[in-house]
Design a protein around this motif. Structure first.
Motif, mmCIF file in Angstrom:
data_model
loop_
_atom_site.group_PDB
_atom_site.id
_atom_site.type_symbol
_atom_site.label_atom_id
_atom_site.label_comp_id
_atom_site.label_asym_id
_atom_site.label_seq_id
_atom_site.Cartn_x
_atom_site.Cartn_y
_atom_site.Cartn_z
ATOM 1 N N LYS A 195 13.773 -1.873 4.564
ATOM 2 C CA LYS A 195 14.962 -1.822 3.709
ATOM 3 C C LYS A 195 14.573 -1.999 2.246
ATOM 4 O O LYS A 195 15.087 -1.304 1.356
ATOM 5 N N LYS A 196 13.646 -2.924 1.973
ATOM 6 C CA LYS A 196 13.208 -3.166 0.597
ATOM 7 C C LYS A 196 12.554 -1.926 0.002
ATOM 8 O O LYS A 196 12.806 -1.569 -1.168
ATOM 9 N N ILE A 197 11.737 -1.227 0.795
ATOM 10 C CA ILE A 197 11.071 -0.008 0.316
ATOM 11 C C ILE A 197 12.099 1.082 0.017
ATOM 12 O O ILE A 197 12.045 1.735 -1.033
ATOM 13 N N GLN A 198 13.051 1.277 0.920
ATOM 14 C CA GLN A 198 14.039 2.340 0.728
ATOM 15 C C GLN A 198 14.943 2.052 -0.468
ATOM 16 O O GLN A 198 15.320 2.960 -1.217
ATOM 17 N N GLU A 199 15.296 0.784 -0.661
ATOM 18 C CA GLU A 199 16.128 0.434 -1.811
ATOM 19 C C GLU A 199 15.369 0.656 -3.122
ATOM 20 O O GLU A 199 15.921 1.150 -4.106
ATOM 21 N N SER A 204 0.841 -1.194 0.000
ATOM 22 C CA SER A 204 0.000 0.000 0.000
ATOM 23 C C SER A 204 0.879 1.248 0.000
ATOM 24 O O SER A 204 2.043 1.214 0.433
ATOM 25 N N ALA A 205 0.313 2.353 -0.485
ATOM 26 C CA ALA A 205 1.049 3.619 -0.472
ATOM 27 C C ALA A 205 1.370 4.036 0.964
ATOM 28 O O ALA A 205 2.426 4.631 1.224
ATOM 29 N N LYS A 206 0.473 3.719 1.900
ATOM 30 C CA LYS A 206 0.720 4.057 3.302
ATOM 31 C C LYS A 206 1.924 3.306 3.844
ATOM 32 O O LYS A 206 2.750 3.862 4.567
ATOM 33 N N ALA A 207 2.043 2.021 3.489
ATOM 34 C CA ALA A 207 3.195 1.234 3.947
ATOM 35 C C ALA A 207 4.494 1.791 3.368
ATOM 36 O O ALA A 207 5.520 1.874 4.055
ATOM 37 N N VAL A 208 4.452 2.192 2.093
ATOM 38 C CA VAL A 208 5.643 2.767 1.467
ATOM 39 C C VAL A 208 6.022 4.071 2.155
ATOM 40 O O VAL A 208 7.203 4.331 2.426
ATOM 41 N N SER A 209 5.038 4.917 2.459
ATOM 42 C CA SER A 209 5.307 6.176 3.164
ATOM 43 C C SER A 209 5.940 5.917 4.509
ATOM 44 O O SER A 209 6.903 6.583 4.913
ATOM 45 N N THR A 210 5.418 4.904 5.216
ATOM 46 C CA THR A 210 5.975 4.537 6.524
ATOM 47 C C THR A 210 7.427 4.091 6.388
ATOM 48 O O THR A 210 8.292 4.466 7.181
ATOM 49 N N GLY A 211 7.704 3.293 5.361
ATOM 50 C CA GLY A 211 9.073 2.791 5.180
ATOM 51 C C GLY A 211 10.057 3.878 4.822
ATOM 52 O O GLY A 211 11.202 3.884 5.297
ATOM 53 N N ILE A 212 9.643 4.838 4.005
ATOM 54 C CA ILE A 212 10.543 5.915 3.581
ATOM 55 C C ILE A 212 10.791 6.907 4.712
ATOM 56 O O ILE A 212 11.919 7.367 4.906
ATOM 57 N N ASN A 213 9.755 7.191 5.477
ATOM 58 C CA ASN A 213 9.880 8.205 6.537
ATOM 59 C C ASN A 213 10.429 7.650 7.841
ATOM 60 O O ASN A 213 10.700 8.411 8.777
ATOM 61 N N GLY A 214 10.592 6.345 7.926
ATOM 62 C CA GLY A 214 11.140 5.757 9.139
ATOM 63 C C GLY A 214 10.184 5.794 10.311
ATOM 64 O O GLY A 214 10.611 5.789 11.463
ATOM 65 N N THR A 215 8.894 5.850 10.053
ATOM 66 C CA THR A 215 7.900 5.909 11.121
ATOM 67 C C THR A 215 7.050 4.637 11.097
ATOM 68 O O THR A 215 7.125 3.829 10.165
ATOM 69 N N GLY A 216 6.225 4.466 12.122
ATOM 70 C CA GLY A 216 5.289 3.353 12.153
ATOM 71 C C GLY A 216 5.967 2.009 12.333
ATOM 72 O O GLY A 216 7.166 1.907 12.581
ATOM 73 N N ARG A 217 5.160 0.943 12.194
ATOM 74 C CA ARG A 217 5.648 -0.411 12.428
ATOM 75 C C ARG A 217 5.794 -1.169 11.112
ATOM 76 O O ARG A 217 4.813 -1.466 10.433
ATOM 77 N N LEU A 218 7.027 -1.458 10.786
ATOM 78 C CA LEU A 218 7.355 -2.296 9.637
ATOM 79 C C LEU A 218 8.545 -3.154 10.020
ATOM 80 O O LEU A 218 9.392 -2.748 10.834
#
Length: 333
Positions: free
Chosen positions: A37-41, A17-31
């Protein structure tokens, strides 16, 4: 024009989801670390660039800080600005820099231009420390502001705590036979009154009267003839030694020098030690403090942040790190 990559584009590539990607890029939330790492790469691979303006509108924060300083041809301000720029970038913030060049008009212009850009905090190195005409204006605007190495009860500030370092300096002077010292500066600041608690616990300390010229200061010291001097200003040390030699050749006091960076230290036979006030570390701490306030809320009342100063006997002053570029001092006219 090539369209920029969006969070939805990355989400579609990864099946998230776009929300999960936002969480991964911003370093917030639970992932999970693996998913983050996969999202940031993938974001790097696709050339994703966050829309800073949009993020600022959503969060109410600009992810920028501002600094008002003197002039970058001065070693003190060059070191402070460089450290603040590096720490801001490391933490994902932009630092806006305004230079006053020791002019009241320039200082007003800096404050107006920088505050108009709505930074999340301001590091303020005021030109006019005692009766600053801009303190009331900045206070009324209620910006998160941290005075740098300057005290005012209406604002939070960051300082070097020199008590322990100066106590070590007093112990060294006492071991050399000194029983008293004069605290010297052409711009006395209350922050150096901690010499009374530090070196003053080992030897008697006399604060000089307020003087405006080097000649007045040298004349006072030559009359008092303390066996040791504690010189606050980096730029004052060598000129003061030369002025004393000119008017009183037989007066040869030992000197403890205050300095903000390793290449500020004056190598001279008369200088027996230095109190290193760690201006670069203070600048980095100022950045971290303001970011902490921006993200977690600032104190309701002004606070003082202190970093302990360090004392080095002259023979033990660390060499200048290789990444420190030497500049020449510029004096305000």
């Amino acid at each position: 024009m090539e369209q920029s990559v969006t969070l939805k584009d990355i989400a579609q590539e990864l099946g998230l989801s776009a929300k999960a990607v936002s969480t991964g890029i911003n370093g917030t939330g639970r992932l999970s670390p693996e998913t983050r790492k996969k999202i940031q790469e993938k974001a790097r691979e696709m050339g994703y660039r966050p829309n800073i303006t949009a993020k600022a509108l959503v969060s109410g924060r600009s992810r920028s800080l501002a600094m008002v300083a003197g002039d970058l041809t001065d070693l003190f301000f060059a070191g402070v600005a460089n450290a603040a720029l590096q720490e801001s970038a490391r933490l994902g913030y932009q630092l806006l820099l305004g230079l006053t060049r020791w002019s009241q008009d320039e200082e007003r212009c800096c404050l107006e231009n920088l505050t108009a850009r709505n930074p999340d905090g301001i590091i303020y190195c005021p030109t006019f420390k005692r009766s600053n005409p801009f303190y009331a204006e900045v206070r009324d605007r209620k910006y998160p502001l941290l005075l740098f190495h300057t005290e005012n009860p209406d604002f939070s500030s960051i300082h070097a705590d020199g008590r322990e370092a100066l106590k070590e300096a007093g112990t060294l002077l006492k071991s050399h036979g000194a029983r008293s010292a004069a605290l010297c500066s052409l711009a006395p600041q209350s922050i150096w009154k901690n010499a009374m608690e530090g070196a003053g616990s080992e030897i008697d300390i006399e604060c000089q009267p307020v003087v405006e010229t080097l000649e007045e200061l040298a004349g006072f010291l030559a009359r008092r003839r303390h066996p040791a001097l504690i010189v606050k200003d980096t730029r004052l040390c060598l000129p003061l030694i030369e002025a004393l030699e000119a008017i009183s050749p037989g007066y040869r006091p030992e000197i403890i020098q205050g300095y903000g960076d390793f290449h500020h230290f004056t190598p001279h036979a008369r200088v027996v030690g230095g109190v290193y006030v760690r201006t670069r570390e203070m600048a980095a701490e100022a950045v971290r403090t303001l970011i902490g306030w921006a993200e977690n809320g600032r104190p309701a009342e002004p606070v003082c942040v202190y970093l302990p100063a360090l004392f080095f006997p002259a023979a033990e002053v660390p060499p200048v790190p290789e990444d420190r570029h030497l500049l020449t001092f510029a004096y305000p006219s």
